[in-house]
Design a protein around this motif. Structure first.
Motif, PDB file in Angstrom:
ATOM      1  N   GLN A 158       0.823  -1.204   0.000  1.00 10.48           N
ATOM      2  CA  GLN A 158       0.000   0.000   0.000  1.00 10.48           C
ATOM      3  C   GLN A 158       0.862   1.262   0.000  1.00 10.48           C
ATOM      4  OE1 GLN A 158      -2.963   0.144   3.064  1.00 10.48           O
ATOM      5  NE2 GLN A 158      -4.058  -1.687   2.345  1.00 10.48           N
ATOM      6  N   LEU A 159       1.953   1.203   0.753  1.00 10.61           N
ATOM      7  CA  LEU A 159       2.836   2.374   0.849  1.00 10.61           C
ATOM      8  C   LEU A 159       3.496   2.691  -0.481  1.00 10.61           C
ATOM      9  CD1 LEU A 159       4.502   1.635   4.313  1.00 10.61           C
ATOM     10  CD2 LEU A 159       2.694   3.307   3.801  1.00 10.61           C
ATOM     11  N   GLU A 160       3.588   1.688  -1.347  1.00  5.39           N
ATOM     12  CA  GLU A 160       4.200   1.889  -2.665  1.00  5.39           C
ATOM     13  C   GLU A 160       3.172   2.283  -3.718  1.00  5.39           C
ATOM     14  OE1 GLU A 160       6.138  -1.743  -3.511  1.00  5.39           O
ATOM     15  OE2 GLU A 160       7.673  -1.513  -1.948  1.00  5.39           O
ATOM     16  N   GLN A 161       1.893   2.335  -3.335  1.00  6.19           N
ATOM     17  CA  GLN A 161       0.830   2.648  -4.295  1.00  6.19           C
ATOM     18  C   GLN A 161       0.051   3.870  -3.797  1.00  6.19           C
ATOM     19  OE1 GLN A 161      -1.516  -0.896  -5.029  1.00  6.19           O
ATOM     20  NE2 GLN A 161       0.296  -2.194  -4.958  1.00  6.19           N
ATOM     21  N   PRO A 162       0.442   5.068  -4.205  1.00  7.25           N
ATOM     22  CA  PRO A 162      -0.208   6.300  -3.733  1.00  7.25           C
ATOM     23  C   PRO A 162      -1.724   6.327  -3.887  1.00  7.25           C
ATOM     24  CG  PRO A 162       1.799   6.813  -4.933  1.00  7.25           C
ATOM     25  CD  PRO A 162       1.569   5.337  -5.110  1.00  7.25           C
ATOM     26  N   PRO A 163      -2.306   5.784  -4.976  1.00 11.11           N
ATOM     27  CA  PRO A 163      -3.783   5.827  -5.082  1.00 11.11           C
ATOM     28  C   PRO A 163      -4.490   5.125  -3.925  1.00 11.11           C
ATOM     29  CG  PRO A 163      -2.820   5.333  -7.219  1.00 11.11           C
ATOM     30  CD  PRO A 163      -1.699   5.259  -6.216  1.00 11.11           C
ATOM     31  N   ILE A 164      -3.913   4.038  -3.424  1.00 13.19           N
ATOM     32  CA  ILE A 164      -4.540   3.312  -2.322  1.00 13.19           C
ATOM     33  C   ILE A 164      -4.540   4.151  -1.058  1.00 13.19           C
ATOM     34  CG2 ILE A 164      -4.283   1.305  -0.788  1.00 13.19           C
ATOM     35  CD1 ILE A 164      -3.427  -0.329  -3.122  1.00 13.19           C
ATOM     36  N   GLN A 165      -3.516   4.986  -0.903  1.00  6.88           N
ATOM     37  CA  GLN A 165      -3.430   5.811   0.301  1.00  6.88           C
ATOM     38  C   GLN A 165      -4.526   6.869   0.354  1.00  6.88           C
ATOM     39  OE1 GLN A 165       0.624   7.090   1.246  1.00  6.88           O
ATOM     40  NE2 GLN A 165       1.433   5.514  -0.124  1.00  6.88           N
ATOM     41  N   GLU A 166      -5.208   7.064  -0.760  1.00 11.10           N
ATOM     42  CA  GLU A 166      -6.311   8.015  -0.784  1.00 11.10           C
ATOM     43  C   GLU A 166      -7.603   7.413  -0.242  1.00 11.10           C
ATOM     44  OE1 GLU A 166      -6.662   9.439  -4.733  1.00 11.10           O
ATOM     45  OE2 GLU A 166      -4.630  10.302  -4.799  1.00 11.10           O
ATOM     46  N   LEU A 167      -7.624   6.096  -0.042  1.00 10.74           N
ATOM     47  CA  LEU A 167      -8.804   5.442   0.508  1.00 10.74           C
ATOM     48  C   LEU A 167      -8.974   5.809   1.980  1.00 10.74           C
ATOM     49  CD1 LEU A 167      -8.358   1.837  -0.976  1.00 10.74           C
ATOM     50  CD2 LEU A 167      -9.864   3.651  -1.819  1.00 10.74           C
ATOM     51  N   ALA A 168     -10.196   5.662   2.453  1.00 11.54           N
ATOM     52  CA  ALA A 168     -10.471   5.905   3.873  1.00 11.54           C
ATOM     53  C   ALA A 168      -9.731   4.881   4.724  1.00 11.54           C
ATOM     54  CB  ALA A 168     -11.979   5.829   4.131  1.00 11.54           C
ATOM     55  N   PHE A 169      -9.460   5.271   5.985  1.00 13.65           N
ATOM     56  CA  PHE A 169      -8.733   4.379   6.889  1.00 13.65           C
ATOM     57  C   PHE A 169      -9.432   3.021   7.012  1.00 13.65           C
ATOM     58  CE2 PHE A 169      -8.484   2.619  11.197  1.00 13.65           C
ATOM     59  CZ  PHE A 169      -7.121   2.342  11.275  1.00 13.65           C
ATOM     60  N   GLU A 170     -10.759   3.027   7.156  1.00 18.24           N
ATOM     61  CA  GLU A 170     -11.492   1.772   7.319  1.00 18.24           C
ATOM     62  C   GLU A 170     -11.332   0.865   6.111  1.00 18.24           C
ATOM     63  OE1 GLU A 170     -12.675   4.750   7.778  1.00 18.24           O
ATOM     64  OE2 GLU A 170     -13.205   4.864   9.912  1.00 18.24           O
ATOM     65  N   GLN A 171     -11.300   1.454   4.906  1.00 18.55           N
ATOM     66  CA  GLN A 171     -11.135   0.663   3.695  1.00 18.55           C
ATOM     67  C   GLN A 171      -9.739   0.041   3.629  1.00 18.55           C
ATOM     68  OE1 GLN A 171     -12.340   3.995   1.074  1.00 18.55           O
ATOM     69  NE2 GLN A 171     -13.846   2.575   0.206  1.00 18.55           N
ATOM     70  N   ARG A 172      -8.737   0.821   3.958  1.00 12.39           N
ATOM     71  CA  ARG A 172      -7.376   0.293   3.943  1.00 12.39           C
ATOM     72  C   ARG A 172      -7.200  -0.799   5.003  1.00 12.39           C
ATOM     73  NH1 ARG A 172      -2.854   4.793   3.987  1.00 12.39           N
ATOM     74  NH2 ARG A 172      -1.631   2.872   3.718  1.00 12.39           N
ATOM     75  N   LEU A 173      -7.797  -0.588   6.166  1.00 14.39           N
ATOM     76  CA  LEU A 173      -7.710  -1.602   7.223  1.00 14.39           C
ATOM     77  C   LEU A 173      -8.393  -2.896   6.786  1.00 14.39           C
ATOM     78  CD1 LEU A 173      -6.912  -2.404  10.083  1.00 14.39           C
ATOM     79  CD2 LEU A 173      -9.076  -1.413  10.891  1.00 14.39           C
ATOM     80  N   ALA A 174      -9.553  -2.759   6.119  1.00 13.99           N
ATOM     81  CA  ALA A 174     -10.259  -3.943   5.640  1.00 13.99           C
ATOM     82  C   ALA A 174      -9.399  -4.730   4.654  1.00 13.99           C
ATOM     83  CB  ALA A 174     -11.578  -3.544   4.993  1.00 13.99           C
ATOM     84  N   LEU A 175      -8.661  -4.026   3.775  1.00 13.85           N
ATOM     85  CA  LEU A 175      -7.766  -4.693   2.825  1.00 13.85           C
ATOM     86  C   LEU A 175      -6.641  -5.426   3.555  1.00 13.85           C
ATOM     87  CD1 LEU A 175      -7.489  -1.970   0.025  1.00 13.85           C
ATOM     88  CD2 LEU A 175      -8.700  -4.160  -0.106  1.00 13.85           C
ATOM     89  N   LEU A 176      -6.107  -4.808   4.594  1.00 13.14           N
ATOM     90  CA  LEU A 176      -5.034  -5.445   5.369  1.00 13.14           C
ATOM     91  C   LEU A 176      -5.546  -6.716   6.050  1.00 13.14           C
ATOM     92  CD1 LEU A 176      -3.333  -2.340   7.049  1.00 13.14           C
ATOM     93  CD2 LEU A 176      -2.595  -3.582   5.001  1.00 13.14           C
ATOM     94  N   ILE A 177      -6.728  -6.647   6.637  1.00 11.26           N
ATOM     95  CA  ILE A 177      -7.288  -7.808   7.329  1.00 11.26           C
ATOM     96  C   ILE A 177      -7.577  -8.935   6.344  1.00 11.26           C
ATOM     97  CG2 ILE A 177      -9.296  -8.640   8.629  1.00 11.26           C
ATOM     98  CD1 ILE A 177      -9.423  -5.867   9.942  1.00 11.26           C
ATOM     99  N   GLU A 178      -8.124  -8.577   5.177  1.00  6.24           N
ATOM    100  CA  GLU A 178      -8.407  -9.603   4.163  1.00  6.24           C
ATOM    101  C   GLU A 178      -7.124 -10.297   3.719  1.00  6.24           C
ATOM    102  OE1 GLU A 178     -10.549 -10.097  -0.221  1.00  6.24           O
ATOM    103  OE2 GLU A 178      -9.994  -8.109   0.527  1.00  6.24           O
ATOM    104  N   ARG A 179      -6.065  -9.514   3.555  1.00  9.10           N
ATOM    105  CA  ARG A 179      -4.783 -10.088   3.133  1.00  9.10           C
ATOM    106  C   ARG A 179      -4.240 -11.039   4.189  1.00  9.10           C
ATOM    107  NH1 ARG A 179      -0.936  -8.467  -0.523  1.00  9.10           N
ATOM    108  NH2 ARG A 179       0.835  -9.904  -0.472  1.00  9.10           N
ATOM    109  N   GLU A 180      -4.388 -10.669   5.460  1.00  7.45           N
ATOM    110  CA  GLU A 180      -3.915 -11.539   6.538  1.00  7.45           C
ATOM    111  C   GLU A 180      -4.703 -12.844   6.552  1.00  7.45           C
ATOM    112  OE1 GLU A 180      -1.762 -13.090   9.570  1.00  7.45           O
ATOM    113  OE2 GLU A 180      -1.317 -11.242   8.453  1.00  7.45           O
TER     114      GLU A 180
END
Length: 273
Positions: free
Chosen positions: A25-47
């Motif tokens: 995510q840190l290497e993809q600036p567009p993803i950093q524009e997502l809301a915190f909850e959306q980014r957290l959901a992606l992290l949890i899904e990946r785990e």
């Protein structure tokens, strides 16, 4: 913001899937524009995906399937009494969860071992513990275990497996010690976990092969009373096989016990960023 301590903290907590996803995510600036909850959901899904894949890898390693086989690769073109509806029902693995058995019989080369390993692979993909064994090798291992004092541990490990595949059933008539060992194993698994038997010989010949009527009756009663039966027929599929032997046309000679892995995009879920 310093991200390295966060990544190290995730890895220290053994949340490696989240750590990898965060690094991406840190290497993809567009993803950093997502809301915190959306980014957290992606992290949890990946785990979650990462843990599922690691579990699948452990299950397949423990299963020691003889060949790399997947249900999706079954060849229905050969006339051998194999039906899609029946295989779909078996592929659901409900029979494994219900501690039912499966007797897979047919002549040499009709694909018994391949199908048994495909069903074992499917069970692993559904989170079930599996162990593949050739019956002659198992009986020899148990004979040795009597001598070195590891018999209880060896049988106990097999008893706990949710699916045990016994291939090459009936290659030779059993002696008294082998009958007793087999009876103990089947008795301990009966009603608790599923067993798949693969044999060249029809079920009605098994009584004579086991020998000693009382034990034969006891073993077969426990194996057959709740068993599904799949009797294959037809000529050997190895004759004139033109495809690489990683398909059901034949056994892959490069595959050895313990090396079987799921086919791409079938045995594992693809991890998302």
């Amino acid at each position: 913001m310093l991200h390295q301590p966060t990544l190290e903290g995730l890895r220290a907590l053994k949340l490696t899937g989240m750590a990898e996803a965060l690094a991406q995510q840190l290497e993809q600036p567009p993803i950093q524009e997502l809301a915190f909850e959306q980014r957290l959901a992606l992290l949890i899904e990946r785990e979650q995906l990462s843990r599922e894949n690691r579990r699948l890898k452990r299950l397949l390693s423990a299963a020691k399937l003889r060949v790399n086989a997947c249900i999706e690769d079954i060849d229905y073109r050969h006339a051998r009494g194999l039906h899609r509806a029946q295989m779909a029902a078996l592929a659901s693995c409900d029979w494994v969860r219900r501690a039912q058995n499966l007797c897979l019989t047919g002549p040499t080369g009709c694909g018994k071992t391949w199908l048994a390993c495909a069903l074992g692979n499917q069970a692993c993909r559904q989170g079930l513990s599996v162990r593949y064994l050739r019956l002659p090798r198992l009986l020899e291992q148990l004979r040795i275990a009597h001598g070195d004092g590891s018999w209880n541990r060896s049988v106990g490990q097999l008893v706990r497996m949710e699916l045990v595949i016994l291939d090459d059933w009936g290659l030779a008539k059993l002696n008294a010690a082998q009958r007793t060992d087999l009876m103990e194993l089947i008795e301990e698994r009966h009603g608790r976990h599923a067993t798949l038997i693969a044999s060249q010989l029809p079920v009605d010949t098994w009584h004579e092969l086991i020998g000693e009527a009382t034990l034969a009756d006891a073993i077969l009663d426990r194996l057959l009373h709740n068993a599904h039966r799949l009797a294959l027929s037809g000529e050997s599929m190895r004759r004139g096989a033109l495809q690489p032997e990683t398909t059901e046309q034949g056994l892959d000679r490069r595959d050895t016990p313990g090396n079987a892995v799921p086919a791409p995009d079938r045995g594992q879920r693809v991890q998302a960023a």
